[in-house]
Design a protein around this motif. Structure first.
Motif, short mmCIF file in Angstrom:
data_model
loop_
_atom_site.label_atom_id
_atom_site.label_comp_id
_atom_site.label_asym_id
_atom_site.label_seq_id
_atom_site.Cartn_x
_atom_site.Cartn_y
_atom_site.Cartn_z
N LEU A 119 0.86 -1.36 0.05
CA LEU A 119 0.34 0.63 0.12
C LEU A 119 0.93 1.02 0.15
N LEU A 124 -0.61 4.85 -0.78
CA LEU A 124 -1.86 4.83 0.00
C LEU A 124 -1.76 3.71 1.69
N ALA A 145 -6.94 -2.18 -5.97
CA ALA A 145 -6.17 -0.97 -5.60
C ALA A 145 -4.86 -0.40 -7.14
N LEU A 161 -9.81 4.08 -1.22
CA LEU A 161 -9.22 2.03 -1.93
C LEU A 161 -10.88 1.77 -0.35
#
Length: 243
Positions: A119, A124, A145, A161
């Motif tokens: 991530l 993210l 994603a 997300l």
């Protein structure tokens, strides 16, 4: 128009995102998590809570990783234990059933560092450990994603997300939604469209009525007011006949 729709969506989806971070002694672990199960109207329900936040899962068989939980809490009265393993981490729970699909207990969540690193590499990174648990609950994955990014609506942060996963905003939905009638470049616009029930058929109807390059705000406003492609076509014909 988009703002109140997103606000309503956020109120509806209480997904464990306001819980405090876990202790510094073991930053990948969250404790003090409770679970509760009940039969539900159509499918068994599993609720996971921490502090004042909670999220409910339908054990309807659609998510394979929830099969152990369904099997365990579908047994008879007595002690029970089950584990949910997801890309985001592992949720290990123990407790007591009063009967099949009815009971409760406590859980421990172990986040997967490789998942969080993936991530982070995509911009993210979760702000809180509870965000990672929320990703398990709504089935937010790296595959989702990347798929959203490839579809042209890259999530800006972990919250994007989580929201996309919670509302099942998938790459397939994005591809179906895009048309000559809609300019779609932001995932929060797609989330707002999904929250209001805008789909590919609706957009194709607007395109057939002659609409081109509408913004998401325009589409959301039209959907909220009940404007369909057929209605727009009829109004256009009426206006032309009145000239």
């Amino acid at each position: 128009m988009k703002t109140p729709v997103l606000a309503a969506t956020a109120a509806l989806l209480t997904i464990l995102t306001c819980a405090a971070p876990s202790s510094a002694a073991d930053p990948l672990v969250m404790r003090d998590i409770e679970w509760k199960a009940w039969p539900g109207k159509t499918h068994p329900q599993l609720q996971v809570s921490r502090e004042r936040s909670s999220s409910s899962l339908s054990l309807d068989g659609r998510r394979r990783e929830l099969a152990p939980a369904r099997a365990a809490i579908g047994g008879g009265a007595g002690p029970v234990a089950f584990t949910v393993t997801h890309d985001a981490g592992t949720l290990a729970c123990t407790g007591v059933l009063t009967r099949a699909f009815e009971g409760g207990g406590s859980c421990r969540f172990n986040a997967d560092p490789a998942f969080e690193a993936a991530l982070d590499a995509r911009g993210l990174k979760p702000d809180r450990r509870s965000d990672t648990l929320a990703m398990l609950m709504v089935d937010a994955t790296i595959v989702l994603a990347d798929g959203l990014s490839e579809a042209g609506v890259k999530p800006k942060d972990a919250n994007d997300l989580i929201a996309a996963a919670a509302l099942e905003v998938t790459p397939a939905y994005i591809r179906d939604l895009k048309s000559e009638a809609l300019v779609l470049t932001k995932v929060d616009d797609a989330i707002a469209c999904k929250a209001l029930g805008v789909d590919g058929a609706y957009m194709r109807g607007l395109a057939a009525a002659g609409y081109r390059k509408l913004s998401a705000d325009d589409v959301i406003g039209m959907k909220a007011l009940g404007v369909t492609g057929a209605y727009a076509t009829a109004m256009n014909r009426a206006a032309q006949g009145a000239k």
